[in-house]
Design a protein around this motif. Structure first.
Motif, PDB file in Angstrom:
ATOM      1  N   THR A  49       0.806  -1.237   0.000  1.00 18.13           N
ATOM      2  CA  THR A  49       0.000   0.000   0.000  1.00 18.13           C
ATOM      3  C   THR A  49       0.833   1.278   0.000  1.00 18.13           C
ATOM      4  OG1 THR A  49      -0.350   0.370   2.366  1.00 18.13           O
ATOM      5  CG2 THR A  49      -1.857  -1.179   1.283  1.00 18.13           C
ATOM      6  N   ILE A  65      -6.478  -3.758  -1.627  1.00 18.51           N
ATOM      7  CA  ILE A  65      -5.405  -2.787  -1.337  1.00 18.51           C
ATOM      8  C   ILE A  65      -5.752  -1.372  -1.793  1.00 18.51           C
ATOM      9  CG2 ILE A  65      -3.526  -4.489  -1.336  1.00 18.51           C
ATOM     10  CD1 ILE A  65      -2.776  -3.363  -4.152  1.00 18.51           C
ATOM     11  N   PRO A  69      -6.919   0.150   2.178  1.00 22.83           N
ATOM     12  CA  PRO A  69      -5.486   0.030   2.535  1.00 22.83           C
ATOM     13  C   PRO A  69      -5.247   0.038   4.047  1.00 22.83           C
ATOM     14  CG  PRO A  69      -5.977   2.201   1.621  1.00 22.83           C
ATOM     15  CD  PRO A  69      -7.186   1.373   1.404  1.00 22.83           C
ATOM     16  N   VAL A  72      -5.562  -3.371   5.220  1.00 21.96           N
ATOM     17  CA  VAL A  72      -4.527  -4.254   4.669  1.00 21.96           C
ATOM     18  C   VAL A  72      -3.259  -4.173   5.527  1.00 21.96           C
ATOM     19  CG1 VAL A  72      -2.949  -4.567   2.703  1.00 21.96           C
ATOM     20  CG2 VAL A  72      -5.389  -4.169   2.301  1.00 21.96           C
ATOM     21  N   ARG A  73      -2.889  -2.957   5.894  1.00 26.78           N
ATOM     22  CA  ARG A  73      -1.575  -2.738   6.542  1.00 26.78           C
ATOM     23  C   ARG A  73      -1.321  -3.574   7.798  1.00 26.78           C
ATOM     24  NH1 ARG A  73      -1.837   2.566   4.155  1.00 26.78           N
ATOM     25  NH2 ARG A  73      -3.087   3.360   5.865  1.00 26.78           N
TER      26      ARG A  73
END
Lengths: 243, 404
Positions: A49, A65, A69, A72-73
């Protein structure tokens, strides 16, 4: 666990990544193999990302993503080899705990987990040493610990063994295999064929942003009528600047 | 969750920076010792110059004049009577003696044959401080002797000198009669010339090292990449680092003010360079508003340094550009150095840096214009918001953050 769908990343007219697709399951190590400038690092940065795809997308641990995001991280652990990216004035423990806390791990758990990782990587005696005073191998171990301290489901490693001596390289490879046995989904980019051969369950060969072939090493050898990965690589990528 | 991440970043950055010897030296030790040392050195220099003038002022006189006992007697026993440090020496080449630094002054004396008045020309070397200082001292002795003799002669003739003046003049500051402002003392006027400039210098430099290290340094070390892929996200990271940058900017300014207070308590006359006392007493509200204004300026400079460091690829690049900003920030201070509080115009309150300097000058002059200070605060807040929005925009740009 990780699904890349027609992912592209362009920088002006340069197509650093050009419509690649692959998927990686839990407990699997996927190796991205390619010469310098093939698009491996850009792919990993986009998955992490840091960069926004020009087109296409990927799903990591169920999150898109592009659309999510922030979700996702916490599910990824990122490590760039060569330059370990540690804060030299912080101790090894402070470096790891800082990233654990920024990934939402509470301080007490972060310290406990840091000590566990230090034991696993054999650097307990250096926990309170400033990172700037550590050897390159120990720095890489600390960087590894930092990238996985929050126990992510997906790990993205960009040339994790570059610049390490034989012992440190072996430790790192053992650790990556351990992560696989714990069910982690791992994407690893490297241009050291021996590392890829030892670690990766499947390999994708990249050239000029394009994924030319994907499969297990025996599958690729059979598909391209080669006796080993090196031959497959030369046949597909036509490059000889790999080790 | 944001505040938690901001706190984590802030704590880490402060800890990290406090372990940096350069930060401690340039941000804490240097500002706190600068003024006591500067005042001490200047105080010593001034008193030693004064002492030297009083105890060792050698004056060349033409050899033939030195041989004239009548003239020498007037000089020794009347004009320079009691001034032990003055030595008169005869010289065949008094101009050469002055040029060669054998003497500090050359006094050319002749007697008017008709009136008998001693006509004197005093020569000094304007390029040498000791000669210039001696000239002032000797001139004051000669003028003092003249006045004293004039008064005595008039008194002997039964004339009151006061009755000879057609008018008398007394000069006072308006604060003595207007009642709408306090007298700031002559020292306050001097302070309003130099304090705003000093403050701007420290404010503009205080956050520079921290911003460069926390942003351009982070890029150079390649720590931004893992940092920006944490759950925290970009905005809390930016805010945490921005607050930390401000912490060092404010700390440096505070240390400078502490140093100034220490310097003042050790060498009170040096704060105003011997130009008198500062008698100003400020209301708490004014003091609070000025402190707020100074804090806003610190944040603006921090924001600008952060923006530059975010945009730069390396520490070296960021340092170069930030130094330029620091110097540009000093221009309004230098341009308004000789302005007094009463010269400050309302439009100046809308210009960042200039508004802080203007407000400080007004306050130090005892002019308490709340409306103008509030305009200055509002303008600074708007400018800060613009700087922060610009920096956030930079922080979101992958072409800036991960230049390839």
């Amino acid at each position: 666990m990780l699904e890349v769908m027609n992912l592209s990343k362009h920088f002006g007219k340069v197509r650093a990544v050009d419509g690649i697709s692959f998927s990686v399951g839990a407990g699997e190590i996927f190796g991205l193999l390619g010469a310098n400038g093939a698009g491996k690092t850009t792919t990993l940065r986009t998955l992490a990302t840091m960069l926004k795809p020009t087109s296409g997308t990927a799903r990591i641990a169920g999150y898109d993503i592009v659309e999510r995001p922030d979700d996702v991280r916490p599910n990824i652990g990122l490590l760039f080899g060569g330059d370990t990216g540690l804060y030299d004035r912080l101790t090894a423990q402070e470096n790891i705990v800082y990233f654990a806390e920024l990934n939402g791990v509470d301080a007490a758990t972060a310290v406990t987990r840091t000590k566990e990782l230090a034991r696993a990587f054999s650097f307990t005696e250096y926990l309170n040493t400033q990172a700037g005073k550590l050897s390159k191998g120990t720095r890489q171990k600390v960087a590894f610990s930092r990238s996985i301290v929050h126990n992510p489901a997906v790990m993205l490693f960009d040339e994790p063994t570059v610049g390490l001596d034989v012992t440190a390289k072996s430790d790192v490879m053992d650790f990556i295999l351990k992560c696989r046995s714990e069910g982690k989904c791992i994407v690893l980019s490297d241009h050291t064929l021996s590392v890829v051969e030892r670690l990766c369950d499947r390999v994708g060969i990249m050239k000029s942003g394009v994924l030319l072939g994907v499969g297990t090493i025996p599958e690729l050898c059979e598909q391209y009528q080669c006796s080993n990965l090196e031959e497959v690589f030369f046949k597909l990528a036509g490059e000889r600047n790999v080790e | 969750m944001w505040s938690k991440f901001i706190g984590i970043v802030l704590r880490k950055e402060i800890k990290d920076m406090l372990r940096d010897k350069r930060t401690i030296i340039t941000g804490i030790i240097l500002p706190i010792i600068l003024y006591p040392i500067m005042f001490g050195i200047m105080g010593k220099a001034v008193s030693s110059m004064e002492e030297e003038v009083r105890t060792d002022t050698t004056i060349a006189i033409k050899a033939e004049v030195a041989a004239d006992e009548e003239i020498m007697s007037v000089l020794r026993d009347e004009v320079f009577a009691g001034s032990e440090g003055i030595k008169l020496i005869g010289s065949d080449d008094p101009v050469g003696s002055l040029k060669n630094e054998e003497v500090k002054l050359y006094l050319d004396v002749s007697r008017d044959p008709d009136s008998g008045v001693l006509e004197m020309n005093l020569y000094y070397d304007e390029n040498k401080m000791d000669s210039t200082n001696s000239q002032g001292y000797v001139s004051s002795l000669i003028n003092g002797y003249n006045n004293q003799t004039l008064h005595k002669r008039l008194a002997d003739m039964g004339i009151d000198i006061g009755s000879l003046y057609p008018v008398t003049l007394s000069v006072e500051s308006i604060s003595a009669i207007a009642g709408d402002r306090d007298s700031v003392g002559s020292g306050g006027i001097y302070l309003s010339m130099v304090l705003p400039m000093m403050l701007v210098i420290f404010i503009s430099t205080g956050s520079m090292a921290a911003a460069v290290d926390m942003f351009a340094g982070e890029k150079e070390r390649k720590t931004f990449e893992p940092l920006l892929t944490t759950r925290a996200g970009r905005l809390p990271v930016l805010l945490g680092k921005f607050i930390a940058t401000n912490f060092f900017g404010i700390a440096t300014t505070a240390m400078m003010l502490i140093g100034l207070i220490i310097g003042y308590s050790l060498y009170p006359q040096m704060l105003t360079m011997g130009m008198g006392e500062v008698t100003l007493k400020l209301p708490a509200l004014v003091l609070g508003l000025v402190v707020l204004l100074v804090l806003l300026l610190t944040m603006i400079f921090s924001g600008v340094h952060v923006a530059i460091s975010t945009w730069s690829r390396t520490v070296k690049e960021a340092s170069s550009y930030s130094t330029f900003v620091m110097m540009a920030g000093m221009l309004p201070a230098l341009g308004t150095m000789y302005m007094q509080g009463g010269d400050i115009k309302p439009w100046m309150m809308c210009v960042p840096v200039l508004n802080v300097i203007g407000s400080l000058k007004m306050v130090l002059a005892g002019i308490l214009r709340y409306d103008m200070i509030i305009i200055a605060i509002a303008a600074s807040a708007v400018f800060l918001a613009v700087v922060l929005a610009f920096t956030l925009n930079l922080f979101k740009k992958e072409s800036v953050m991960f230049r390839m």
